[in-house]
Scaffold this motif. Structure first.
Motif, PDB file in Angstrom:
ATOM      1  N   ARG A  44      -0.471   3.885  -4.328  1.00  0.00           N
ATOM      2  CA  ARG A  44      -1.081   5.165  -3.945  1.00  0.00           C
ATOM      3  C   ARG A  44      -1.811   5.798  -5.126  1.00  0.00           C
ATOM      4  O   ARG A  44      -2.901   6.327  -4.986  1.00  0.00           O
ATOM      5  CB  ARG A  44      -0.023   6.116  -3.399  1.00  0.00           C
ATOM      6  N   LEU A  45      -1.188   5.725  -6.298  1.00  0.00           N
ATOM      7  CA  LEU A  45      -1.801   6.300  -7.485  1.00  0.00           C
ATOM      8  C   LEU A  45      -3.042   5.505  -7.906  1.00  0.00           C
ATOM      9  O   LEU A  45      -4.038   6.081  -8.337  1.00  0.00           O
ATOM     10  CB  LEU A  45      -0.788   6.343  -8.628  1.00  0.00           C
ATOM     11  N   ALA A  46      -2.990   4.200  -7.747  1.00  0.00           N
ATOM     12  CA  ALA A  46      -4.134   3.353  -8.114  1.00  0.00           C
ATOM     13  C   ALA A  46      -5.325   3.591  -7.189  1.00  0.00           C
ATOM     14  O   ALA A  46      -6.471   3.398  -7.593  1.00  0.00           O
ATOM     15  CB  ALA A  46      -3.728   1.885  -8.093  1.00  0.00           C
TER      16      ALA A  46
ATOM     17  N   ALA B   1       0.806  -1.218   0.000  1.00  0.00           N
ATOM     18  CA  ALA B   1       0.000   0.000   0.000  1.00  0.00           C
ATOM     19  C   ALA B   1       0.839   1.268   0.000  1.00  0.00           C
ATOM     20  O   ALA B   1       0.336   2.335  -0.337  1.00  0.00           O
ATOM     21  CB  ALA B   1      -0.935  -0.007   1.200  1.00  0.00           C
ATOM     22  N   ASP B   2       2.121   1.186   0.388  1.00  0.00           N
ATOM     23  CA  ASP B   2       2.970   2.363   0.437  1.00  0.00           C
ATOM     24  C   ASP B   2       3.685   2.656  -0.878  1.00  0.00           C
ATOM     25  O   ASP B   2       4.346   3.674  -1.002  1.00  0.00           O
ATOM     26  CB  ASP B   2       4.030   2.209   1.538  1.00  0.00           C
TER      27      ASP B   2
ATOM     28  N   GLY C  65     -13.987   7.678 -10.910  1.00  0.00           N
ATOM     29  CA  GLY C  65     -13.453   6.366 -10.554  1.00  0.00           C
ATOM     30  C   GLY C  65     -11.980   6.463 -10.207  1.00  0.00           C
ATOM     31  O   GLY C  65     -11.423   7.554 -10.078  1.00  0.00           O
ATOM     32  N   ALA C  66     -11.346   5.334 -10.033  1.00  0.00           N
ATOM     33  CA  ALA C  66      -9.916   5.301  -9.736  1.00  0.00           C
ATOM     34  C   ALA C  66      -9.124   5.836 -10.925  1.00  0.00           C
ATOM     35  O   ALA C  66      -9.531   5.672 -12.075  1.00  0.00           O
ATOM     36  CB  ALA C  66      -9.486   3.879  -9.417  1.00  0.00           C
ATOM     37  N   TYR C  67      -7.998   6.491 -10.646  1.00  0.00           N
ATOM     38  CA  TYR C  67      -7.185   7.064 -11.720  1.00  0.00           C
ATOM     39  C   TYR C  67      -6.650   5.967 -12.629  1.00  0.00           C
ATOM     40  O   TYR C  67      -6.670   6.098 -13.848  1.00  0.00           O
ATOM     41  CB  TYR C  67      -6.035   7.899 -11.138  1.00  0.00           C
ATOM     42  N   LEU C  68      -6.147   4.881 -12.039  1.00  0.00           N
ATOM     43  CA  LEU C  68      -5.661   3.745 -12.826  1.00  0.00           C
ATOM     44  C   LEU C  68      -6.726   2.666 -12.851  1.00  0.00           C
ATOM     45  O   LEU C  68      -7.366   2.391 -11.841  1.00  0.00           O
ATOM     46  CB  LEU C  68      -4.379   3.166 -12.213  1.00  0.00           C
ATOM     47  N   SER C  69      -6.896   2.049 -13.994  1.00  0.00           N
ATOM     48  CA  SER C  69      -7.826   0.928 -14.076  1.00  0.00           C
ATOM     49  C   SER C  69      -7.210  -0.272 -13.367  1.00  0.00           C
ATOM     50  O   SER C  69      -6.010  -0.308 -13.085  1.00  0.00           O
ATOM     51  CB  SER C  69      -8.108   0.581 -15.536  1.00  0.00           C
TER      52      SER C  69
ATOM     53  N   LYS D 126       2.072  11.589 -14.475  1.00  0.00           N
ATOM     54  CA  LYS D 126       0.904  10.730 -14.257  1.00  0.00           C
ATOM     55  C   LYS D 126       0.307  10.287 -15.581  1.00  0.00           C
ATOM     56  O   LYS D 126      -0.053   9.122 -15.757  1.00  0.00           O
ATOM     57  CB  LYS D 126      -0.159  11.469 -13.437  1.00  0.00           C
ATOM     58  N   LEU D 127       0.236  11.185 -16.523  1.00  0.00           N
ATOM     59  CA  LEU D 127      -0.312  10.861 -17.838  1.00  0.00           C
ATOM     60  C   LEU D 127       0.608   9.889 -18.578  1.00  0.00           C
ATOM     61  O   LEU D 127       0.138   8.920 -19.200  1.00  0.00           O
ATOM     62  CB  LEU D 127      -0.525  12.134 -18.649  1.00  0.00           C
TER      63      LEU D 127
END
Length: 163
Positions: free
Chosen positions: A11-13, A5-6, A21-25, A120-121
């Motif tokens: 963190r990004l997911a 989780a760290d 929704g979540a940033y990452l699928s 991020k992109l």
């Protein structure tokens, strides 16, 4: 290493994207975790100290150590290499930094002198390509009975082996 989780990927997911929704699928997050796991199991992390694992033995001599690596470690190294080649040189660097070396996206942006939030992109794009390479399918990685299953690339059935 901060697996779990760290990690920057976890963190990004877990963060919300602009669409709610979540940033990452799920497929992108699984692909990044798989690459990071192969990197770790392949023993590819940089070392800070000397490695005495393959020290010279009087009875056998020094063989360079490559014949002593487990086949699984060599397989992991090959899988990492194949995945990074499939993603291409333009996107493989961000995958190595975030998924394998667990560096933060902001740190990578600063080092590479990228505009803020562009990392991020780039990471999302790279993970999307990586998920496609691994054969992860959004419908299979979503929810329900097929959650976490790999979509086979040689036919259109969901593989029976979970990720």
């Amino acid at each position: 290493m901060k697996r779990g989780a760290d990690s920057p990927l976890a963190r990004l997911a877990s963060r919300d994207g602009s669409h709610g929704g979540a940033y990452l699928s799920r497929a992108e997050a699984l692909a990044g975790e798989r690459l990071g796991s192969d990197f770790l199991r392949g023993g590819m992390q940089p070392r800070v100290t000397q490695n005495y694992e393959f020290a010279v033995r009087a009875d056998s001599g020094f063989s360079g150590g490559s014949d002593r690596l487990k086949d699984t470690a060599l397989d992991c190294r090959q899988r990492v290499s194949d995945a990074l080649k499939a993603v291409g040189p333009e996107l493989s660097g961000i995958l190595l930094d975030v998924c394998c070396l667990e560096r933060g996206v902001a740190e990578v942006e600063k080092e590479r002198q990228w505009p803020a939030r562009s990392g991020k992109l780039m990471l999302k794009t790279a993970l999307s390509v990586l998920a496609r390479y691994y054969g992860y399918d959004e419908t299979a990685c979503g929810s329900g009975a097929n959650a976490g299953r790999v979509r086979s690339w040689h036919d259109n059935r969901v593989a029976s082996m979970p990720v």
